[in-house]
Design a protein around this motif. Structure first.
Motif, mmCIF file in Angstrom:
data_model
loop_
_atom_site.group_PDB
_atom_site.id
_atom_site.type_symbol
_atom_site.label_atom_id
_atom_site.label_comp_id
_atom_site.label_asym_id
_atom_site.label_seq_id
_atom_site.Cartn_x
_atom_site.Cartn_y
_atom_site.Cartn_z
ATOM 1 N N THR A 160 -61.858 23.241 67.843
ATOM 2 C CA THR A 160 -62.077 22.826 66.451
ATOM 3 C C THR A 160 -61.400 23.838 65.532
ATOM 4 O O THR A 160 -61.345 25.026 65.866
ATOM 5 N N CYS A 192 -54.763 18.461 56.667
ATOM 6 C CA CYS A 192 -55.282 18.527 58.037
ATOM 7 C C CYS A 192 -54.419 19.485 58.860
ATOM 8 O O CYS A 192 -53.197 19.373 58.859
ATOM 9 N N GLU A 197 -62.937 9.384 66.168
ATOM 10 C CA GLU A 197 -62.502 10.508 65.315
ATOM 11 C C GLU A 197 -61.831 9.887 64.100
ATOM 12 O O GLU A 197 -60.630 10.071 63.881
ATOM 13 N N GLY A 243 -61.714 10.326 61.020
ATOM 14 C CA GLY A 243 -61.059 11.141 60.003
ATOM 15 C C GLY A 243 -59.589 11.376 60.297
ATOM 16 O O GLY A 243 -58.814 11.699 59.395
ATOM 17 N N HIS A 244 -59.207 11.192 61.564
ATOM 18 C CA HIS A 244 -57.812 11.447 61.922
ATOM 19 C C HIS A 244 -56.990 10.170 62.025
ATOM 20 O O HIS A 244 -55.867 10.181 62.536
ATOM 21 N N PRO A 282 -64.662 18.145 67.107
ATOM 22 C CA PRO A 282 -64.955 17.312 68.273
ATOM 23 C C PRO A 282 -65.903 17.980 69.261
ATOM 24 O O PRO A 282 -65.935 19.197 69.361
ATOM 25 N N GLY A 304 -65.238 11.829 58.803
ATOM 26 C CA GLY A 304 -65.528 11.444 60.180
ATOM 27 C C GLY A 304 -66.104 10.052 60.195
ATOM 28 O O GLY A 304 -66.564 9.550 59.167
ATOM 29 N N SER A 313 -60.504 13.970 52.008
ATOM 30 C CA SER A 313 -61.691 14.827 52.058
ATOM 31 C C SER A 313 -61.854 15.555 50.726
ATOM 32 O O SER A 313 -60.904 15.637 49.929
ATOM 33 N N GLU A 361 -58.556 12.608 56.732
ATOM 34 C CA GLU A 361 -59.209 13.867 56.359
ATOM 35 C C GLU A 361 -58.282 14.743 55.527
ATOM 36 O O GLU A 361 -58.709 15.391 54.576
ATOM 37 N N THR A 410 -71.974 13.101 68.156
ATOM 38 C CA THR A 410 -71.383 13.498 66.882
ATOM 39 C C THR A 410 -72.367 13.203 65.750
ATOM 40 O O THR A 410 -73.221 12.310 65.861
ATOM 41 N N PHE A 414 -71.041 18.313 64.075
ATOM 42 C CA PHE A 414 -69.632 18.186 63.708
ATOM 43 C C PHE A 414 -68.823 18.249 65.002
ATOM 44 O O PHE A 414 -69.325 18.672 66.043
#
Lengths: 297, 297
Positions: free
Chosen positions: A86, A179, A160, A162-163, A70, A143, A191, A187, A112, A68
């Motif tokens: 994180t 988030c 990245e 998810g962002h 970053p 992700g 998620s 995310e 990752t 997982f």
């Protein structure tokens, strides 16, 4: 008789670590799932598993860690192999690769979890032959990783996905997203925990006609379209627990086709072939770690 | 004395073709700008320029064509070197590379204009040393190309960053966008014609305190963030006529930093270094064609 090489493989997730001792031919000799607690608990537990395995199976040719994020994946960096800041408590700036390199005196491949999964699917799964392929996980977090011509990409840090920030669905404007950094990024909106936060149940527990299905598919389809615009992948693989929801993958395909409006490849793109499930199933994480280990040798 | 190799270089745009005869050392021996009319007019005019050049300068080692798109860049495809369906009247399915390969009996390098520009900036400009870099043009249209470890990426087709769909700015919800395919994609919202369509003037002619500046920067900043999430570039280059607007590049940097919320690379990303103007200036298109020609040899 020649003993095949064995590898120490770690899928390091935010909720669990999956450990495996795996051969060159992808045979899993031993595996263990442990919860992700503080690094001072989880890392020694993993080391103990692999020490015991070495007694039984012999020395490791290399380790592979698909983590997982970053994470710092720059080999030239002093913090290579570390988690970066994180939201996962206790894990910021933790050296994940170092303890295994030191304990077993062997090379460590580190990337990752989603880059590892994209690599494994490119070698042995749903993305064989795809010059550009992506792997997205939709679960506790979101992700995405990417392979370009045989290698996971890194650049400034690493993808990245998810962002990524999608446009809001018109029926989903009152939820702020969860988030910690961005609120309503992918995310924060799609998620598993984001789904539970606004509808009180997981997507698979909501009725098939609940609008949540279309809303989540709409956000994921926007990532598909963004990938087509920016990366032009030949295969897009969606894994993770949320994707086990019946019908979700097809909804993503349908909404992506509508958003694309016959543009990216015009009539030549078959969304059923572009957007697929992992061929490696539940083993994709461990196989990602194996692929990283084999490349680190 | 050894005569340096010379290359036939074509920046094929939707409004103009820029033709150049360029040496290995990037000296432009002759150049001509012609309007993009029907292919039956523009292609013979370009052939005539290069035929005359060959009489003066000798044979071409190769041609390079950096073209508006979408184009077929797959060498194994029967329609390699052709435009694909394009809203540009008369140009769909036109063979652009073939006539030059045939007339001058030499290899032809062929890619999108923005992939060519990204390549040239990676070799000689603002993206030297960047393992992943992107080039975005914001002008009559919006396009973007990407370099990953020394090569422009293609995949399913090639990046089409102008057709990325940003979230709408809250002060810009009544304009439908002008993209023939998507309406409100980036090209439909932030291209020169889209700006004129809703504010009646080009961005550089609107007062510095007009909200158009922030609205356009907001859309371009979303592309930056999407690139960071999906591609993780180390350098993002913005060219094209709209980017000549005073202050626009800085507004994009500022809004990207806000949207990123200290995430992608946390404190380590300096947006002034990440987001830059082309170092090759007005020559970036022709230098892109040169780089493609050199690689085709």
């Amino acid at each position: 008789m020649i003993t095949p090489s064995i590898y120490g493989c770690i899928e390091a997730g935010g909720t669990k670590f999956i450990l495996g001792i795996v051969t060159d031919t992808r045979e899993v000799l031993a595996t263990l799932r442990i919860p992700t607690e503080a690094p001072s608990i989880t890392i020694p537990a993993a080391l103990a598993f692999f020490r015991e395995g070495a007694i039984r199976h012999g020395p490791y040719a290399a380790f592979g860690i698909a983590s997982f994020g970053p994470v710092d994946v720059d080999r030239r960096s002093p913090s290579w192999g570390h988690l970066i800041e994180t939201p996962k408590v206790h894990w910021s700036n933790i050296d994940l690769a170092g303890p295994f390199a030191k304990a077993f005196d062997c090379p460590v491949g580190f990337d990752t979890d989603v880059n590892g999964a994209a690599l494994a699917e490119s070698l042995w799964g749903a993305a064989v032959g795809a010059d550009i392929a992506t792997y997205i996980t939709v679960g506790t977090g979101v992700g995405g990783g990417a392979m370009v011509e045989g290698r996971p990409i890194h650049g400034q840090r690493h993808p990245e996905m998810g962002h990524f920030r999608p446009a809001r669905h018109p029926h989903d404007t009152r939820f702020d997203g969860i988030c910690a950094f961005h609120g309503a990024c992918l995310e924060g909106l799609a998620s598993g925990p984001a789904i539970i936060a606004r509808w009180g149940a997981s997507l698979s527990d909501l009725p098939a006609d609940h609008e949540a299905h279309d809303i989540i598919a709409h956000y994921l389809a926007q990532l598909v379209i963004a990938q087509q615009a920016l990366l032009s992948p030949r295969r897009i693989i969606f894994g993770g627990g949320v994707m086990d929801t019946s019908g979700l993958l097809q909804r993503v395909r349908d909404q992506a086709a509508i958003l694309a409006a016959d543009y990216f490849g015009v009539a030549t793109i078959d969304y059923d072939a572009l957007i697929v499930s992992p061929a490696l199933g539940d083993q994709v994480g461990l196989m990602g770690a194996l692929a990283l280990a084999q490349r680190a040798r």
